[in-house]
Design a protein around this motif. Structure first.
Motif, PDB file in Angstrom:
ATOM      1  N   ARG A 164       0.858  -1.190   0.000  1.00 53.98           N
ATOM      2  CA  ARG A 164       0.000   0.000   0.000  1.00 53.98           C
ATOM      3  C   ARG A 164       0.890   1.233   0.000  1.00 53.98           C
ATOM      4  N   VAL A 165       0.774   2.033  -1.049  1.00 55.16           N
ATOM      5  CA  VAL A 165       1.614   3.212  -1.203  1.00 55.16           C
ATOM      6  C   VAL A 165       0.725   4.441  -1.346  1.00 55.16           C
ATOM      7  N   GLY A 166       0.864   5.391  -0.414  1.00 56.26           N
ATOM      8  CA  GLY A 166       0.113   6.640  -0.472  1.00 56.26           C
ATOM      9  C   GLY A 166       1.003   7.773  -0.943  1.00 56.26           C
ATOM     10  N   LEU A 167       0.389   8.842  -1.453  1.00 53.09           N
ATOM     11  CA  LEU A 167       1.135   9.970  -2.010  1.00 53.09           C
ATOM     12  C   LEU A 167       0.835  11.255  -1.234  1.00 53.09           C
ATOM     13  N   ILE A 168       1.895  11.892  -0.700  1.00 51.87           N
ATOM     14  CA  ILE A 168       1.722  13.172  -0.027  1.00 51.87           C
ATOM     15  C   ILE A 168       1.240  14.224  -1.027  1.00 51.87           C
ATOM     16  N   THR A 169       1.854  14.257  -2.211  1.00 48.60           N
ATOM     17  CA  THR A 169       1.361  15.106  -3.305  1.00 48.60           C
ATOM     18  C   THR A 169       1.037  14.193  -4.487  1.00 48.60           C
ATOM     19  N   GLY A 170       0.025  14.561  -5.252  1.00 47.03           N
ATOM     20  CA  GLY A 170      -0.419  13.691  -6.341  1.00 47.03           C
ATOM     21  C   GLY A 170      -0.144  14.272  -7.711  1.00 47.03           C
ATOM     22  N   HIS A 171      -1.208  14.701  -8.400  1.00 40.50           N
ATOM     23  CA  HIS A 171      -1.075  15.236  -9.749  1.00 40.50           C
ATOM     24  C   HIS A 171      -0.626  16.689  -9.681  1.00 40.50           C
ATOM     25  N   LEU A 172       0.688  16.837  -9.516  1.00 37.00           N
ATOM     26  CA  LEU A 172       1.281  18.150  -9.315  1.00 37.00           C
ATOM     27  C   LEU A 172       2.596  18.212 -10.091  1.00 37.00           C
ATOM     28  N   PRO A 173       2.861  19.309 -10.820  1.00 38.97           N
ATOM     29  CA  PRO A 173       4.154  19.425 -11.507  1.00 38.97           C
ATOM     30  C   PRO A 173       5.303  19.255 -10.516  1.00 38.97           C
ATOM     31  N   LEU A 174       6.348  18.570 -10.940  1.00 34.04           N
ATOM     32  CA  LEU A 174       7.459  18.257 -10.050  1.00 34.04           C
ATOM     33  C   LEU A 174       8.091  19.508  -9.450  1.00 34.04           C
ATOM     34  N   ALA A 175       8.146  20.590 -10.219  1.00 31.52           N
ATOM     35  CA  ALA A 175       8.754  21.822  -9.730  1.00 31.52           C
ATOM     36  C   ALA A 175       7.995  22.416  -8.538  1.00 31.52           C
ATOM     37  N   GLN A 176       6.717  22.061  -8.392  1.00 34.46           N
ATOM     38  CA  GLN A 176       5.898  22.602  -7.300  1.00 34.46           C
ATOM     39  C   GLN A 176       5.897  21.715  -6.059  1.00 34.46           C
ATOM     40  N   VAL A 177       6.485  20.534  -6.165  1.00 32.28           N
ATOM     41  CA  VAL A 177       6.424  19.574  -5.060  1.00 32.28           C
ATOM     42  C   VAL A 177       7.087  20.078  -3.783  1.00 32.28           C
ATOM     43  N   PRO A 178       8.341  20.577  -3.803  1.00 32.86           N
ATOM     44  CA  PRO A 178       8.993  20.965  -2.541  1.00 32.86           C
ATOM     45  C   PRO A 178       8.207  21.975  -1.711  1.00 32.86           C
ATOM     46  N   THR A 179       7.642  22.990  -2.368  1.00 26.90           N
ATOM     47  CA  THR A 179       6.892  23.987  -1.612  1.00 26.90           C
ATOM     48  C   THR A 179       5.533  23.460  -1.151  1.00 26.90           C
ATOM     49  N   LYS A 262       7.916  -4.679   5.612  1.00 30.77           N
ATOM     50  CA  LYS A 262       7.955  -4.526   7.070  1.00 30.77           C
ATOM     51  C   LYS A 262       6.897  -3.552   7.576  1.00 30.77           C
ATOM     52  N   PHE A 263       6.153  -2.950   6.638  1.00 31.02           N
ATOM     53  CA  PHE A 263       5.186  -1.917   7.007  1.00 31.02           C
ATOM     54  C   PHE A 263       3.810  -2.224   6.409  1.00 31.02           C
ATOM     55  N   ASP A 264       2.787  -1.623   7.015  1.00 27.60           N
ATOM     56  CA  ASP A 264       1.429  -1.762   6.490  1.00 27.60           C
ATOM     57  C   ASP A 264       1.172  -0.764   5.370  1.00 27.60           C
ATOM     58  N   GLY A 265       1.955   0.303   5.334  1.00 28.05           N
ATOM     59  CA  GLY A 265       1.804   1.305   4.289  1.00 28.05           C
ATOM     60  C   GLY A 265       3.060   2.129   4.146  1.00 28.05           C
ATOM     61  N   VAL A 266       3.242   2.717   2.962  1.00 20.05           N
ATOM     62  CA  VAL A 266       4.387   3.570   2.673  1.00 20.05           C
ATOM     63  C   VAL A 266       3.860   4.883   2.112  1.00 20.05           C
ATOM     64  N   LEU A 267       4.378   6.002   2.632  1.00 18.80           N
ATOM     65  CA  LEU A 267       4.001   7.307   2.110  1.00 18.80           C
ATOM     66  C   LEU A 267       5.148   7.890   1.301  1.00 18.80           C
ATOM     67  N   ALA A 268       4.877   8.138   0.022  1.00 19.62           N
ATOM     68  CA  ALA A 268       5.858   8.759  -0.863  1.00 19.62           C
ATOM     69  C   ALA A 268       5.582  10.260  -0.923  1.00 19.62           C
ATOM     70  N   MET A 269       6.617  11.021  -1.214  1.00 19.03           N
ATOM     71  CA  MET A 269       6.472  12.469  -1.235  1.00 19.03           C
ATOM     72  C   MET A 269       5.781  12.984  -2.495  1.00 19.03           C
ATOM     73  N   TYR A 270       5.990  12.283  -3.618  1.00 13.94           N
ATOM     74  CA  TYR A 270       5.392  12.769  -4.868  1.00 13.94           C
ATOM     75  C   TYR A 270       5.039  11.588  -5.769  1.00 13.94           C
ATOM     76  N   HIS A 271       4.288  11.885  -6.816  1.00 15.73           N
ATOM     77  CA  HIS A 271       3.666  10.904  -7.698  1.00 15.73           C
ATOM     78  C   HIS A 271       4.613   9.801  -8.169  1.00 15.73           C
ATOM     79  N   ASP A 272       5.641  10.163  -8.917  1.00 13.37           N
ATOM     80  CA  ASP A 272       6.494   9.132  -9.512  1.00 13.37           C
ATOM     81  C   ASP A 272       7.355   8.407  -8.485  1.00 13.37           C
ATOM     82  N   GLN A 273       7.683   9.066  -7.382  1.00 16.89           N
ATOM     83  CA  GLN A 273       8.465   8.405  -6.339  1.00 16.89           C
ATOM     84  C   GLN A 273       7.722   7.175  -5.803  1.00 16.89           C
ATOM     85  N   GLY A 274       6.403   7.262  -5.746  1.00 15.42           N
ATOM     86  CA  GLY A 274       5.613   6.141  -5.260  1.00 15.42           C
ATOM     87  C   GLY A 274       5.143   5.208  -6.351  1.00 15.42           C
TER      88      GLY A 274
END
Length: 340
Positions: A164-179, A262-274
């Protein structure tokens, strides 16, 4: 909602009729065992179903044409016409008519969902290109449905068996992810994930891994300071409330070393990372699940695949998994209601 013998009613939005959505839907529903625990309702048009039934040589595929959800036939595949006329079907071709039809299907299904006429929604893939217009800015299913239900936030989650992989940010241009990644957003998304793992999947005290944003999770500030200034403080605050949350982990080696097991879920920071590791591990069985909503929504984890549309080459595995997951989550909710 009148669910006969606790059999949930699943709405299926048709997606782009020139893509593979209806193909994988009909293939998945051709095996009666797939929907032995739910009743499917396709929001589209009977002519489109007949077209693909012939195209795919699925002569034994039967359905009931109904005028509204109030006429639903249990133990059968139901089809509701969302427009008076069916647009011309041109497999593999992007048309404005197909986009309007996909939107009409989605809107009709969401309306019945909001009115409590169906228990959950499975969305076949559509093309954002031919849906967007001056009147509508369509970013994706997740955002559209979240807005339709007036939810402040939701979590795009990819599911396959115990992955199970969740996304902190989803459909967002990569340049906007850090902010876009803030301490508050990480805490908000993590809490949605924790609640979903517990309520939707029946996991007691779920354990979540949070990935870093930068290479090697920032390497103590050498390769970026988001981990030190944003991600770690969020994790500390979550831990202070007795949540089993760990990280930030370097994203490059996390999945390669099979740490996700080892986990029930993983949270990725952005779309392609997950999604890159997820689809590498579970492309044919992956499901897009929207956590944090007052209803159940799933989708196959692929797109319209115009290049193979109409050629009887599409693998229905992800659509089958999406239908079964929606049914399972609804059953989990019903079980919790009985226990309460």
């Amino acid at each position: 909602m009148n669910a006969k013998k606790n059999r949930p009613i699943l709405g299926i939005s048709i997606g782009d009729i020139n893509g593979i959505g209806l193909e994988v839907t009909l293939k998945a529903l051709s095996d009666n065992r797939v929907f032995k625990s739910f009743t499917p309702v396709i929001y589209g048009h009977g002519k489109a179903v007949v077209y693909y039934r012939k195209q795919l040589s699925l002569e034994s595929f039967n359905f009931s044409q109904i005028r509204s959800i109030d006429e639903v036939q249990y133990h059968k595949v139901n089809v509701i016409n969302v427009t008076e006329d069916c647009p011309e079907i041109l497999p593999g071709v992007e048309t404005q008519e197909a986009g309007k039809f996909a939107l009409a299907s989605l809107q009709a299904a969401v309306e019945d969902l909001k009115n409590g006429k169906i228990h959950g929604l499975v969305t076949a893939p559509l093309n954002k290109n031919n849906i967007n217009s001056e009147e509508l800015r369509f970013i994706g299913h997740t955002e559209f449905i979240t807005d339709a239900f007036g939810a402040k936030e939701s979590l795009m989650t990819m599911i396959s068996d115990d992955l199970r992989v969740g996304l902190i940010t989803g459909h967002l241009p990569l340049a906007q992810v850090p902010t876009a990644i803030t301490k508050e957003k990480i805490i908000q998304k993590t809490n949605i994930f924790l609640q979903s793992l517990s309520q939707d999947f029946g996991i007691n005290k779920p354990k979540i891994a949070i990935l870093g944003l930068n290479p090697h999770a920032g390497e103590d500030g050498l390769l970026g300071d988001e981990e030190e200034n944003v991600i770690k403080p969020a994790i500390r605050e979550l831990k202070d409330k007795n949540n089993l949350v760990f990280g930030p982990y370097p994203a490059d080696g996390f999945f390669g070393m099979m740490h996700q097991t080892k986990f029930d879920g993983v949270l990725a920071m952005y779309h392609d990372q997950g999604l890159i590791p997820f689809k590498s591990l579970a492309f044919s069985t992956g499901v897009n699940f929207t956590a944090g909503l007052p209803m159940v929504r799933t989708s196959p984890d692929h797109g319209t695949a115009y290049n193979i549309a109409g050629k009887n080459l599409a693998d229905e595995g992800s659509m089958r998994a999406a239908l079964l997951l929606a049914s399972d989550v609804i059953s989990q909710h019903q079980q919790e209601e009985v226990e309460i």
